[in-house]
Design a protein around this motif. Structure first.
Motif, PDB file in Angstrom:
ATOM      1  N   VAL A  60       1.109 -20.607 -34.376  1.00 57.45           N
ATOM      2  CA  VAL A  60       2.417 -20.323 -34.714  1.00 57.45           C
ATOM      3  C   VAL A  60       3.127 -19.849 -33.109  1.00 57.45           C
ATOM      4  N   ASP A  61       2.216 -18.972 -32.491  1.00 53.22           N
ATOM      5  CA  ASP A  61       2.564 -19.129 -30.845  1.00 53.22           C
ATOM      6  C   ASP A  61       2.963 -20.396 -30.132  1.00 53.22           C
ATOM      7  N   ARG A  62       2.138 -21.486 -30.332  1.00 50.07           N
ATOM      8  CA  ARG A  62       2.386 -22.661 -29.687  1.00 50.07           C
ATOM      9  C   ARG A  62       3.582 -23.189 -30.376  1.00 50.07           C
ATOM     10  N   LEU A  63       3.996 -23.109 -31.748  1.00 50.20           N
ATOM     11  CA  LEU A  63       5.005 -23.523 -32.284  1.00 50.20           C
ATOM     12  C   LEU A  63       6.358 -22.775 -31.698  1.00 50.20           C
ATOM     13  N   ARG A  64       6.189 -21.696 -31.558  1.00 53.29           N
ATOM     14  CA  ARG A  64       7.269 -21.021 -30.971  1.00 53.29           C
ATOM     15  C   ARG A  64       7.677 -21.366 -29.777  1.00 53.29           C
ATOM     16  N   ALA A  65       6.699 -21.723 -29.002  1.00 53.32           N
ATOM     17  CA  ALA A  65       6.764 -21.967 -27.829  1.00 53.32           C
ATOM     18  C   ALA A  65       7.706 -23.373 -27.469  1.00 53.32           C
ATOM     19  N   VAL A  66       7.643 -24.141 -28.436  1.00 50.57           N
ATOM     20  CA  VAL A  66       8.420 -25.350 -28.415  1.00 50.57           C
ATOM     21  C   VAL A  66       9.898 -25.021 -28.408  1.00 50.57           C
ATOM     22  N   ARG A  67      10.614 -25.439 -27.611  1.00 49.22           N
ATOM     23  CA  ARG A  67      12.086 -25.015 -27.432  1.00 49.22           C
ATOM     24  C   ARG A  67      13.051 -26.065 -27.915  1.00 49.22           C
ATOM     25  N   SER A  68      12.464 -27.317 -27.788  1.00 50.23           N
ATOM     26  CA  SER A  68      13.524 -28.619 -28.003  1.00 50.23           C
ATOM     27  C   SER A  68      13.525 -28.803 -29.533  1.00 50.23           C
ATOM     28  N   TRP A  69      12.770 -28.451 -30.404  1.00 55.15           N
ATOM     29  CA  TRP A  69      12.545 -28.333 -31.616  1.00 55.15           C
ATOM     30  C   TRP A  69      12.998 -27.242 -32.567  1.00 55.15           C
ATOM     31  N   PRO A  70      14.022 -27.236 -33.468  1.00 60.27           N
ATOM     32  CA  PRO A  70      14.037 -26.018 -34.218  1.00 60.27           C
ATOM     33  C   PRO A  70      13.016 -25.912 -35.320  1.00 60.27           C
ATOM     34  N   MET A  71      12.288 -24.819 -35.525  1.00 61.20           N
ATOM     35  CA  MET A  71      11.110 -24.594 -36.319  1.00 61.20           C
ATOM     36  C   MET A  71      11.371 -23.821 -37.340  1.00 61.20           C
ATOM     37  N   GLY A  72      12.569 -23.292 -37.610  1.00 56.10           N
ATOM     38  CA  GLY A  72      12.945 -22.439 -38.785  1.00 56.10           C
ATOM     39  C   GLY A  72      12.455 -20.975 -38.495  1.00 56.10           C
ATOM     40  N   ASP A  73      12.761 -20.135 -39.588  1.00 50.90           N
ATOM     41  CA  ASP A  73      12.112 -18.897 -39.413  1.00 50.90           C
ATOM     42  C   ASP A  73      10.883 -18.345 -39.446  1.00 50.90           C
ATOM     43  N   ASP A  74      10.515 -17.163 -39.331  1.00 46.80           N
ATOM     44  CA  ASP A  74       9.007 -16.892 -39.203  1.00 46.80           C
ATOM     45  C   ASP A  74       8.242 -17.445 -40.518  1.00 46.80           C
ATOM     46  N   GLN A  75       8.723 -17.198 -41.707  1.00 47.07           N
ATOM     47  CA  GLN A  75       8.042 -17.834 -43.054  1.00 47.07           C
ATOM     48  C   GLN A  75       7.707 -19.289 -42.483  1.00 47.07           C
ATOM     49  N   GLN A  76       8.780 -19.960 -42.151  1.00 47.42           N
ATOM     50  CA  GLN A  76       8.771 -21.357 -41.982  1.00 47.42           C
ATOM     51  C   GLN A  76       7.516 -21.860 -41.062  1.00 47.42           C
ATOM     52  N   VAL A  77       7.517 -21.253 -39.973  1.00 44.77           N
ATOM     53  CA  VAL A  77       6.653 -21.445 -38.889  1.00 44.77           C
ATOM     54  C   VAL A  77       5.155 -21.202 -39.182  1.00 44.77           C
ATOM     55  N   GLU A  78       4.987 -20.018 -39.976  1.00 46.15           N
ATOM     56  CA  GLU A  78       3.650 -19.715 -40.411  1.00 46.15           C
ATOM     57  C   GLU A  78       3.345 -20.840 -41.638  1.00 46.15           C
ATOM     58  N   THR A  79       4.087 -21.276 -42.477  1.00 48.03           N
ATOM     59  CA  THR A  79       3.908 -22.391 -43.429  1.00 48.03           C
ATOM     60  C   THR A  79       3.491 -23.607 -42.594  1.00 48.03           C
ATOM     61  N   LEU A  80       4.090 -23.875 -41.483  1.00 45.46           N
ATOM     62  CA  LEU A  80       3.850 -25.038 -40.922  1.00 45.46           C
ATOM     63  C   LEU A  80       2.470 -25.066 -40.075  1.00 45.46           C
ATOM     64  N   ALA A  81       2.107 -23.640 -39.716  1.00 43.33           N
ATOM     65  CA  ALA A  81       0.962 -23.412 -38.938  1.00 43.33           C
ATOM     66  C   ALA A  81      -0.398 -23.808 -40.073  1.00 43.33           C
ATOM     67  N   GLU A  82       0.023 -23.250 -41.400  1.00 41.06           N
ATOM     68  CA  GLU A  82      -1.092 -23.146 -42.338  1.00 41.06           C
ATOM     69  C   GLU A  82      -1.352 -24.718 -42.634  1.00 41.06           C
ATOM     70  N   ARG A  83      -0.257 -25.428 -42.764  1.00 41.17           N
ATOM     71  CA  ARG A  83      -0.437 -26.936 -43.002  1.00 41.17           C
ATOM     72  C   ARG A  83      -1.280 -27.570 -41.898  1.00 41.17           C
ATOM     73  N   MET A  84      -0.931 -27.273 -40.634  1.00 35.03           N
ATOM     74  CA  MET A  84      -1.906 -27.732 -39.448  1.00 35.03           C
ATOM     75  C   MET A  84      -3.307 -27.327 -39.781  1.00 35.03           C
ATOM     76  N   ARG A  85      -3.592 -26.093 -40.290  1.00 39.28           N
ATOM     77  CA  ARG A  85      -4.998 -25.787 -40.565  1.00 39.28           C
ATOM     78  C   ARG A  85      -5.497 -26.873 -41.523  1.00 39.28           C
ATOM     79  N   HIS A  86      -5.015 -27.476 -42.332  1.00 42.36           N
ATOM     80  CA  HIS A  86      -5.592 -28.395 -43.172  1.00 42.36           C
ATOM     81  C   HIS A  86      -5.838 -29.742 -42.418  1.00 42.36           C
ATOM     82  N   GLY A  87      -5.510 -29.853 -41.317  1.00 41.69           N
ATOM     83  CA  GLY A  87      -5.900 -31.032 -40.686  1.00 41.69           C
ATOM     84  C   GLY A  87      -6.789 -30.756 -39.645  1.00 41.69           C
ATOM     85  N   ALA A  88      -7.526 -29.558 -39.468  1.00 40.20           N
ATOM     86  CA  ALA A  88      -8.430 -29.240 -38.733  1.00 40.20           C
ATOM     87  C   ALA A  88      -9.498 -30.627 -38.396  1.00 40.20           C
ATOM     88  N   GLY A  89      -9.662 -30.497 -37.217  1.00 42.12           N
ATOM     89  CA  GLY A  89     -10.713 -31.564 -36.671  1.00 42.12           C
ATOM     90  C   GLY A  89      -9.666 -32.697 -35.985  1.00 42.12           C
TER      91      GLY A  89
END
Length: 95
Positions: A60-89
């Protein structure tokens, strides 16, 4: 009705207005947006590429640091981070 819609040659014959900006022609408009896209992709790769997934909070912190891409509100960023967890490895870009 739309007979000539897709038959025009690429490039314009004069100024082109797009998203509130005016360009001398299509080629200049295209070059402007391709440069912005390239800069955004470079930033995305620099901040997320090659970085292994550790925690949702870190992602979430890394996604929020990206300035060139709109990531959405807090809930959307957390959902995206959760999806990233499924790609662990993989890295955060899932490569």
């Amino acid at each position: 009705m739309n007979e000539g819609l897709f038959n025009d040659k690429v490039g314009s014959r004069g100024p082109v207005a797009c998203l509130g900006l005016t360009y001398p022609g299509d080629d200049e408009r295209r070059a402007h947006f391709l440069a912005r896209l390239r800069a955004g992709l470079d930033e995305l790769d620099a901040k997320l590429g090659g970085i292994p997934f550790t925690t949702i909070a870190d992602a979430v912190d890394r996604l929020r640091a990206v300035r060139s891409w709109p990531m959405g509100d807090d809930q959307q960023v957390e959902t995206l981070a959760e999806r990233m967890r499924h790609g662990a490895g993989h890295d955060l870009l899932r490569r």
